[in-house]
Design a protein around this motif. Structure first.
Motif, mmCIF file in Angstrom:
data_model
loop_
_atom_site.group_PDB
_atom_site.id
_atom_site.type_symbol
_atom_site.label_atom_id
_atom_site.label_comp_id
_atom_site.label_asym_id
_atom_site.label_seq_id
_atom_site.Cartn_x
_atom_site.Cartn_y
_atom_site.Cartn_z
ATOM 1 N N ILE A 179 4.185 -4.779 2.442
ATOM 2 C CA ILE A 179 5.082 -3.635 2.248
ATOM 3 C C ILE A 179 4.240 -2.359 2.325
ATOM 4 N N LEU A 180 4.683 -1.426 3.142
ATOM 5 C CA LEU A 180 4.005 -0.140 3.257
ATOM 6 C C LEU A 180 4.995 0.953 2.864
ATOM 7 N N ILE A 181 4.582 1.786 1.913
ATOM 8 C CA ILE A 181 5.394 2.926 1.481
ATOM 9 C C ILE A 181 4.610 4.183 1.807
ATOM 10 N N SER B 216 0.850 -1.195 0.000
ATOM 11 C CA SER B 216 0.000 0.000 0.000
ATOM 12 C C SER B 216 0.884 1.243 0.000
ATOM 13 N N PHE B 217 0.310 2.317 -0.575
ATOM 14 C CA PHE B 217 0.973 3.614 -0.618
ATOM 15 C C PHE B 217 0.162 4.594 0.224
ATOM 16 N N GLU B 218 0.813 5.255 1.141
ATOM 17 C CA GLU B 218 0.159 6.281 1.954
ATOM 18 C C GLU B 218 0.919 7.592 1.777
ATOM 19 N N VAL C 288 9.743 3.136 4.109
ATOM 20 C CA VAL C 288 9.451 1.810 3.548
ATOM 21 C C VAL C 288 9.456 0.829 4.714
ATOM 22 N N GLU C 289 8.323 0.188 4.957
ATOM 23 C CA GLU C 289 8.175 -0.712 6.105
ATOM 24 C C GLU C 289 7.714 -2.085 5.619
#
Length: 322
Positions: free
Chosen positions: A242-244, A201-203, A257-258
């Motif tokens: 993956i979280l960006i 996901s992109f936040e 980036v997590e």
């Protein structure tokens, strides 16, 4: 002595006046000599002043002008050699300081360009890494063999989009939205390859979509996270995430980036932190070191990076830029 005749008509006679011409004309002669002396002294003073002005004003001015003209045409070694304490000395000192700073800035920019090109070449080489390509093609082959044609078609499209990323390597910066568009096909490829899938996901905080960042910077961090967080055996991997994210934090922008992978053990963490503080140009360049170095080259020493454990597991890498 001199006799001056005087005619007296009434008395029909002529008188002769005898006088000393030297005494009579002495004041005039003295005045003339004084005037001549003043003229000579004035001329000497004028010539002395002109010579002094030429030496103290014209020559330094010409030296400054010549050095400026040389600097203007690209001679970064141009300097003014004046050891004086007056205004020209101050001008020469400031000019030399400006020339030194300009030379240093141009060298720094040149080195930044060289390092950026080297980083782009390294990234391009990593893109054409045969292991990733072979594994992707092998996964594509297995999908076709197993009649999983929808995923096979998607994989082929995403591979083409991923390798088309090389078109951006000549750009020093990209908008954040463009960088995320480049990351998308890579994550989709890995999502298809992983047995448990890849949730990403992109936040992005509103207004940061147009933020310019070094090209391929987030891309490198994401690939590094996928490779090291979830290992090389994707078929046996648990569901991955993956979280960006991009958000404002005070006066800075935080890019994160997590992942929820296996994390980094303390010894590796210390090694990475040491390499970030003491980069080794001759050794292997770690992805984090590469991105961090490029960020500092483009945005200065105010750029910082943090690496920490995520909750409940995984790793969080955050870059802070002005």
């Amino acid at each position: 002595m001199r006799v001056a005749p005087i005619t007296m008509e009434n008395f029909q006679c002529v008188l002769g006046v005898v006088f000393d011409e030297g005494q009579v004309l002495a004041p005039v002669i003295i005045m003339r000599q004084l005037l001549l002396g003043f003229l000579i002294i004035g001329l000497i003073f004028a010539l002395t002043y002109l010579a002094r002005s030429y030496r103290r004003i014209y020559i330094p001015t010409q030296m400054l002008v010549s050095s400026m003209e040389a600097l203007a045409v690209g001679d970064l070694t141009a300097r003014v050699e004046l050891s004086r304490q007056d205004e020209f000395g101050i001008l020469a000192e400031h000019f030399n300081s400006m020339a030194e700073q300009l030379s240093a800035l141009l060298k720094e920019k040149y080195l930044a360009q060289v390092k950026l090109k080297n980083a782009q070449v390294k990234f391009l080489r990593s893109q054409i890494n045969p292991h990733f390509l072979y594994n992707s093609l092998f996964s594509l082959y297995n999908m076709i063999k197993s009649q999983d044609l929808d995923n096979a078609a998607d994989m082929a499209i995403y591979l083409g989009q991923y390798y088309r990323l090389g078109a951006h390597l000549d750009q020093q910066k990209l908008r954040l939205s463009e960088e995320l568009d480049n990351i998308l096909p890579y994550l989709k490829i890995q999502g298809i390859r992983m047995a448990g899938g890849l949730d990403f996901s992109f936040e992005v905080e509103p207004g940061l979509e147009e933020l310019c960042i070094p090209s391929l910077s987030l891309q490198s961090l994401v690939e590094n996270a996928v490779t090291h967080a979830f290992g090389g055996s994707f078929e046996a991997c648990a569901p991955a995430r993956i979280l960006i994210s991009a958000a404002r934090q005070g006066d800075n922008i935080r890019l994160t980036v997590e992942d929820n992978g296996r994390g980094i053990d303390p010894e590796d963490m210390r090694l990475i932190e040491r390499r970030l503080k003491e980069p080794d140009e001759e050794g292997e360049i770690h992805a984090l070191q590469n991105v961090y170095g490029r960020m500092r080259l483009l945005f200065g020493d105010s750029v910082s990076i943090s690496i920490e454990h995520a909750s409940p597991q995984g790793t969080r890498v955050s870059l802070y830029m002005p």
